[in-house]
Design an enzyme around this catalytic site. Structure first.
Site, PDB file in Angstrom:
ATOM      1  N   THR A 139       0.870  -1.189   0.000  1.00 10.40           N
ATOM      2  CA  THR A 139       0.000   0.000   0.000  1.00 10.40           C
ATOM      3  C   THR A 139       0.904   1.236   0.000  1.00 10.40           C
ATOM      4  O   THR A 139       2.123   1.117   0.153  1.00 10.40           O
ATOM      5  CB  THR A 139      -0.891   0.058   1.257  1.00 10.40           C
ATOM      6  OG1 THR A 139      -0.046   0.306   2.389  1.00 10.40           O
ATOM      7  CG2 THR A 139      -1.652  -1.240   1.484  1.00 10.40           C
ATOM      8  N   ASP A 140       0.312   2.415  -0.123  1.00 11.70           N
ATOM      9  CA  ASP A 140       1.111   3.643  -0.086  1.00 11.70           C
ATOM     10  C   ASP A 140       1.841   3.781   1.249  1.00 11.70           C
ATOM     11  O   ASP A 140       2.971   4.238   1.317  1.00 11.70           O
ATOM     12  CB  ASP A 140       0.213   4.867  -0.313  1.00 11.70           C
ATOM     13  CG  ASP A 140      -0.242   4.934  -1.767  1.00 11.70           C
ATOM     14  OD1 ASP A 140       0.368   4.215  -2.598  1.00 11.70           O
ATOM     15  OD2 ASP A 140      -1.200   5.674  -2.050  1.00 11.70           O
ATOM     16  N   CYS A 141       1.174   3.386   2.319  1.00 14.29           N
ATOM     17  CA  CYS A 141       1.807   3.527   3.642  1.00 14.29           C
ATOM     18  C   CYS A 141       2.669   2.323   4.011  1.00 14.29           C
ATOM     19  O   CYS A 141       3.565   2.426   4.841  1.00 14.29           O
ATOM     20  CB  CYS A 141       0.752   3.796   4.699  1.00 14.29           C
ATOM     21  SG  CYS A 141      -0.718   2.783   4.544  1.00 14.29           S
ATOM     22  N   TYR A 142       2.373   1.172   3.409  1.00 13.89           N
ATOM     23  CA  TYR A 142       3.156  -0.045   3.682  1.00 13.89           C
ATOM     24  C   TYR A 142       3.588  -0.655   2.351  1.00 13.89           C
ATOM     25  O   TYR A 142       2.978  -1.595   1.859  1.00 13.89           O
ATOM     26  CB  TYR A 142       2.315  -1.065   4.461  1.00 13.89           C
ATOM     27  CG  TYR A 142       1.963  -0.653   5.854  1.00 13.89           C
ATOM     28  CD1 TYR A 142       2.933  -0.641   6.851  1.00 13.89           C
ATOM     29  CD2 TYR A 142       0.658  -0.302   6.194  1.00 13.89           C
ATOM     30  CE1 TYR A 142       2.607  -0.284   8.142  1.00 13.89           C
ATOM     31  CE2 TYR A 142       0.327   0.065   7.477  1.00 13.89           C
ATOM     32  CZ  TYR A 142       1.304   0.075   8.456  1.00 13.89           C
ATOM     33  OH  TYR A 142       0.990   0.433   9.719  1.00 13.89           O
TER      34      TYR A 142
END
Lengths: 126, 490
Positions: free
Chosen positions: B126-129
């Site tokens: 994901t964008d954060c992970y």
């Protein structure tokens, strides 16, 4: 006590009878599992004659092991639940006074039933 | 008469009187409950048994770049990750993807023993992970938190098991020999925690306990809590646990579980509590149930008490049957002693519950569609007799396009032949009656057996049809794996 393992060739011959006749020794069959392609027997023989019986059996292609040792217990893994007790066909396993599982090694017939059921894999055959 | 606060004061001062549950029974019968209540401050109880409903919450810490673990495996055993990015719950019964004899319990035992385990996690990113995969090694020290949290432990009592069928059964109650060959039971009876506090006066939410060597807590009644078959939900810090009070276990043919050790101190606040801790195995009753009937409502063979079970022999149908325990009285005893020692030495203080456990039973059957029985799927059986010629049998098979012919004599089932048997007979140039080639030991089903049970029989014996017989072994139909798969596919 001798443990005998038969291959497909040996399993077809009446080996116990042959060994009895040739050595004039009584063989007491403790356990037997004989199929069309292989077989396994545990026989009791008088101590003095065990060597001779084993030699004759080997000459018929039987794999012979002497069973002096009983099933072994790993004390680190045994939790002393006693699940093995009611499975043992010869009642060789019981509880000590402090409720620890103890094996009467002289009664053990190497059937392996307890090895299979032991939940913590604390038992093994040598 | 006494409060938990007063008892804790005595623990601090070093003059607390602690006895094990075994010793307390002797004391009460000697002195009476009133006097025993005055003398004894704490009774320690213990149990050590296979407790499948157990597991560990772990936090692995964040990698760089970080990953939101969607699936994670520890030594090839998958843990549940439907929580935050690097949190997971590893259940003890979860099996390894490589071996049926290794599971979550083994991973937990290895961690507690100080060993490293392999970790593999995957994610979609994901964008954060952004990270999609990580492979590493972890030891218990590397985990930020490792909390054992067990939804159902310390069963107050448990149904004992036996087997009326003619086959060996491999169950979570161990291996059950045919024809009532043995009985197995679980639970420690009179020394087990909940039996010593059957009204749940002192064991409740917040009770500090001994859990696998660590200090833990009762956090509520367990799932399926059903007094007097009460259960506990507990938690404890895995990092403080000791391998000698937990053990990974394998029940052949069933799977992996874990032996969990629990000790609970009972503060003897009054005479009533002292009386309760004097309970004996003779007063603790349970049932022996028949696992030979693979249904939710397994028939009860007889009522027994824990004294009979612990004696190693019970009588069933006039015969002596040997009994094995699944729990360890030896280690349960060790736990009672250890807890006694910790309280006496001022390492372990008692807590009063902040909420009482429910006295109500919450154990309903699952809501499910109607159970389907064999009689609703079976077909009419086409039968032959032992004298029927092999050639004739093969003709019937082709004509009716079937692969199985039950062999019947005077209305009773005596054998079965399959198209494979016929093919083999032809190859070996055998002619004559089918009696020569039929299988005599026939696996059968009954009209009122659920279809899942019939399907399990076929799977277990690697066969594709079952004759349906009545109680007198008269054939009433035939059910094939095709019939079942049609039903189950719908």
């Amino acid at each position: 006590m001798l443990q005998l393992k038969f291959d497909p060739k040996a399993v077809k011959k009446p080996i116990i009878s042959l060994a009895t006749i040739e050595t004039s020794t009584l063989l007491n069959i403790i356990r037997a599992s004989v199929g069309p392609r292989e077989g396994e027997l545990v026989v009791e023989v008088e101590d003095g004659k065990a060597e001779r019986v084993a030699d004759i059996l080997r000459s018929y292609g039987v794999d012979v092991h002497s069973m002096e040792e009983a099933v072994e217990k790993d004390e680190e893994r045994c939790v002393h639940c006693g699940l093995c007790i009611s499975i043992c066909p010869v009642e060789a396993i019981g509880f000590s006074k402090e409720r620890k599982v103890v094996i009467d090694t002289s009664r053990c017939i190497h059937c392996g039933s307890c090895v299979t059921v032991c939940p913590t894999k604390a038992l093994k055959l040598p | 008469m006494k409060t938990v606060g007063e008892i804790n004061q005595r623990i601090k001062e070093g003059n607390v009187c602690v006895v094990t549950a075994s010793e307390m029974k002797e004391l009460v019968s000697e002195l009476g409950a009133e006097k025993a209540a005055k003398e004894v401050d704490v009774v320690t109880t213990g149990t050590f048994g296979a407790m499948c409903s157990s597991g560990v919450f772990m936090n692995f810490g964040h990698s760089d770049p970080p990953i939101r673990m969607q699936r994670v495996w520890l030594n090839d055993v998958e843990a549940y990750t439907g929580i935050a990015a690097v949190d997971a719950y590893l259940g003890v019964t979860q099996l390894s993807e490589k071996s049926g004899e290794y599971g979550g319990a083994h991973v937990i035992e290895e961690l507690v023993s100080g060993k490293e385990v392999s970790l593999k996690a995957i994610s979609k990113g994901t964008d954060c992970y952004p990270r999609k995969e990580i492979i590493s090694e972890v030891a218990l020290d590397d985990l930020n938190q490792a909390v054992m949290l067990n939804p159902r432990n310390a069963y107050q009592r448990y149904n004992a098991a036996t087997n009326s069928s003619n086959q060996i059964l491999q169950t979570y109650m161990g291996t059950l020999l045919p024809h009532f060959g043995n009985v197995t039971f679980a639970g420690c009876g009179e020394i087990s925690p909940l039996n010593n506090d059957p009204e749940y006066r002192t064991i409740g939410v917040g009770t500090r306990i001994f859990l696998c060597g660590a200090k833990g807590y009762v956090i509520g009644e367990g799932t399926q809590h059903c007094p007097p078959y009460g259960t506990l939900m507990v938690r404890g810090n895995l990092k403080e646990m000791k391998p000698e009070f937990m053990k990974a276990a394998v029940f052949p043919g069933y799977g992996v579980t874990m032996y969990v050790g629990i000790g609970i101190p009972i503060p003897v606040l009054n005479t009533e509590i002292a009386k309760a801790t004097a309970i004996r195995d003779e007063e603790i009753w349970t049932k022996i149930i028949d696992f030979g009937v693979p249904r939710r409502q397994r028939p009860t063979i007889k009522k027994v008490n824990y004294a009979e079970l612990k004696s190693g022999k019970v009588e069933i149908n006039g015969e002596e049957v040997r009994v094995s325990s699944l729990s360890s009285l030896y280690i349960a005893g060790k736990i009672m002693k250890e807890l006694e020692k910790q309280i006496k030495s001022g390492e372990f203080f008692l807590t009063a519950p902040v909420e009482r456990l429910s006295g109500e039973c919450v154990f309903r059957p699952m809501r499910q569609e109607e159970v389907k029985f064999v009689k609703s799927v079976m077909a009419q059986a086409i039968t032959i007799e032992p004298e029927t010629l092999i050639e004739e049998a093969s003709r019937i098979m082709i004509e009716k396009s079937i692969n199985h012919l039950p062999v019947v004599k005077e209305g009773r089932l005596v054998g079965i032949i399959t198209s494979w048997d016929v093919a083999k007979a032809v190859a070996m140039k055998k002619a004559g009656g089918v009696a020569e080639i039929m299988t005599r030991k026939v696996i059968t089903t009954m009209p009122d057996e659920p279809v899942e049970v019939a399907a399990r029989k076929m799977e277990k014996h690697n066969i594709s049809a079952l004759p349906v017989v009545d109680a007198k072994n008269r054939i009433v139909g035939m059910v094939t794996s095709e019939d079942l798969s049609r039903l189950l596919a719908r």
